[in-house]
Design a protein around this motif. Structure first.
Motif: not given
Length: 146
Positions: A97-112
């Protein structure tokens, strides 16, 4: 424990969330959204990440971005098959959802973490949606035995 986590079992979701929360204890995450690299199918994505995301955000004060990433299709599991469909066809599998994430700081998590190809592709897609990816973390790394 990691297999239990990947299966979405409650005890292992809480274990993984606490492990990440301990690692992030000194980091201010109050204005950071946590998102997880999508699993190979919609059901696996919900099973693996929904409870984990909720628990981790509760422990860290981060914002839960789970509901703003949708897995639309299924793909082969890259760490098992070596086929990195997420990297080559990401728009066919997920919606961000680009409207939600635009301009916001994000931490990406993956399992492996195997080669990093899937996470790099997901991070690129998050950035294309306007997110500012500030960090990526992984639960485990695939080891190759010869």
């Amino acid at each position: 424990m990691i297999l239990g986590f990947k299966d979405g079992r409650n005890v292992y979701s809480r274990w993984a969330a606490r492990l990440f929360a301990q690692s992030l204890a000194m980091t201010d995450l109050h204005n950071v959204i946590i998102v997880c690299v999508p699993a190979s199918t919609p059901s696996a994505h919900v099973r693996r990440w929904k409870r984990f995301s909720r628990e981790l955000c509760k422990c860290t004060g981060a914002i839960n971005g789970f509901d703003y990433i949708t897995v639309k299709g299924s793909r082969k599991r890259a760490h098992v098959t070596g086929d990195y469909e997420l990297a080559t066809n990401i728009k066919h599998y997920i919606h961000i959802d680009p409207d939600y994430f635009r301009g916001k700081k994000v931490l990406v998590i993956d399992d492996i973490y195997t080669t990093g190809q899937s996470s790099r592709s997901f991070i690129a897609a998050m950035e294309a949606a306007g997110a500012d990816v500030v960090m990526a973390m992984f639960l485990a790394k695939t080891r190759q035995h010869r």
